[in-house]
Design a protein around this motif. Structure first.
Motif, short mmCIF file in Angstrom:
data_model
loop_
_atom_site.label_atom_id
_atom_site.label_comp_id
_atom_site.label_asym_id
_atom_site.label_seq_id
_atom_site.Cartn_x
_atom_site.Cartn_y
_atom_site.Cartn_z
N ASP A 88 46.48 76.69 22.70
CA ASP A 88 45.51 75.88 21.96
C ASP A 88 44.22 75.75 22.75
N GLY A 89 43.11 76.10 22.10
CA GLY A 89 41.79 75.97 22.71
C GLY A 89 41.37 77.14 23.56
N ARG A 90 42.25 78.11 23.79
CA ARG A 90 41.92 79.25 24.63
C ARG A 90 41.57 80.46 23.77
N SER A 91 40.93 81.44 24.38
CA SER A 91 40.70 82.70 23.69
C SER A 91 42.05 83.38 23.46
N ARG A 92 42.08 84.37 22.55
CA ARG A 92 43.34 85.06 22.26
C ARG A 92 43.93 85.70 23.52
N LEU A 93 43.11 86.39 24.29
CA LEU A 93 43.62 87.07 25.49
C LEU A 93 44.12 86.06 26.52
N ALA A 208 24.90 66.75 28.60
CA ALA A 208 26.31 66.39 28.43
C ALA A 208 26.56 64.93 28.78
N GLY A 209 25.82 64.40 29.74
CA GLY A 209 26.00 63.01 30.15
C GLY A 209 25.63 61.99 29.09
N ARG A 210 25.00 62.45 28.00
CA ARG A 210 24.68 61.56 26.88
C ARG A 210 25.44 61.94 25.62
N ALA A 211 26.39 62.88 25.73
CA ALA A 211 27.08 63.42 24.56
C ALA A 211 28.59 63.17 24.63
N ALA A 212 29.23 63.32 23.49
CA ALA A 212 30.69 63.23 23.40
C ALA A 212 31.25 64.58 22.99
N VAL A 213 32.47 64.84 23.40
CA VAL A 213 33.19 66.03 22.96
C VAL A 213 34.51 65.57 22.35
N VAL A 214 34.91 66.21 21.25
CA VAL A 214 36.13 65.84 20.53
C VAL A 214 37.05 67.04 20.52
N GLU A 215 38.26 66.89 21.04
CA GLU A 215 39.18 68.00 21.25
C GLU A 215 40.62 67.58 20.99
N ASP A 216 41.45 68.56 20.56
CA ASP A 216 42.88 68.30 20.41
C ASP A 216 43.71 69.07 21.43
N ALA A 217 43.08 69.95 22.21
CA ALA A 217 43.80 70.80 23.16
C ALA A 217 43.70 70.23 24.56
N LEU A 218 44.77 70.42 25.35
CA LEU A 218 44.76 69.97 26.73
C LEU A 218 43.64 70.66 27.52
N ALA A 219 43.51 71.97 27.32
CA ALA A 219 42.45 72.69 28.02
C ALA A 219 41.07 72.21 27.58
#
Length: 269
Positions: A88-93, A208-219
């Motif tokens: 999850d969250g990684r490239s296919r390779l 980035a220090g003023r932004a949020a990131v939303v993710e479901d993957a551990l990576a």
């Protein structure tokens, strides 16, 4: 992609930000955020299930044809645990290599590429047959951000991200998209390195220090933490016994089950 919103910019009618008008206000945790970057699979669209199903067919077929020496390592690919841990969250390779290594398989580059290509074929077929939907809670949050004039980007290691968002009818809700094709063209490192998300914030014109990131993957949450984002939101769709705890350990500041929880009114009933 539309240009990033400017808070309070009136439209022709004189109403501030009318195209993004929403009845929802943002939860307090988002009120100081100046941009939000969303992962795609499993966060914006339900395509994670299609990815996981394709990986299962590809990996299970490989394990049957090339069984590891340890009988315990021959167990089938788990669409929840193995998917979250390894692909999850990684490239296919990167995902193919990580899972095979976890099963004790010293795979060559050609073998990794073959498994990844098998998965790609299966995913494309399932995508054409089944399509994908956007999560209502995510759409609700994105519209609330647009109404507040907060720029939004979609980011994904998948080359299919634009097609997925278009099929789900939400591509125009985002000001920028950085997908697997762009990542390869720019030579961006894959997650857990933050390159993908940092490129998205660069395109939005917000550090980035003023932004949020939303993710479901551990990576992905680890990438958000490494990138110095002001807020890292983990999304736990699986609601497993320890999924939320793992997201927190890898770098999430908070974990939600539905992104509607980040609107002031809470998650939809």
């Amino acid at each position: 992609m539309r240009p990033p919103d400017t808070p309070g910019t009136p439209d022709a009618s004189g109403t501030p930000d009318a195209p993004g008008r929403s009845d929802d206000a943002l939860a307090p945790v988002l009120r100081d955020v100046r941009a939000v970057v969303f992962d795609t699979d499993g966060v914006i669209t339900d395509s994670a299930r299609v990815h996981a199903a394709a990986w299962k067919v590809a990996f299970d077929g490989f394990l049957r044809a090339h069984p590891p020496e340890d009988p315990d390592q021959r167990r089938p690919f788990d669409v929840r645990d193995d998917y979250l841990r390894h692909v999850d969250g990684r490239s296919r390779l990167d995902g193919a290599a990580a899972f095979l290594a976890a099963r004790g398989i010293d795979a060559s580059a050609d073998t990794v590429r073959s498994v990844a290509e098998d998965k790609e074929r299966l995913f494309t077929q399932r995508l054409r047959e089944q399509g994908v939907d956007a999560y209502p809670g995510t759409v609700r949050l994105v519209k609330a951000l647009r109404a507040a004039g907060v720029p939004r980007a979609a980011a994904s290691a998948s080359r299919h991200a634009g097609e997925l968002l278009s099929r789900a009818g939400v591509l125009d809700l985002f000001d920028a998209l950085v997908d697997g094709g762009e990542s390869a063209r720019l030579g961006l490192a894959g997650k857990p390195e933050p390159d993908l998300f940092l490129e998205a914030t660069r395109r939005l014109g917000v550090p980035a220090g003023r932004a949020a990131v939303v993710e479901d993957a551990l990576a992905g949450v680890e990438a958000g933490r490494r990138g110095g984002f002001a807020l890292v939101v983990g999304v736990d769709r699986a609601a497993g016994a320890d999924t939320g705890a793992r997201l927190l350990r890898h770098g999430a500041d908070l974990v939600v089950h539905d992104l509607g929880e980040l609107c002031a009114g809470g998650a939809p009933t």
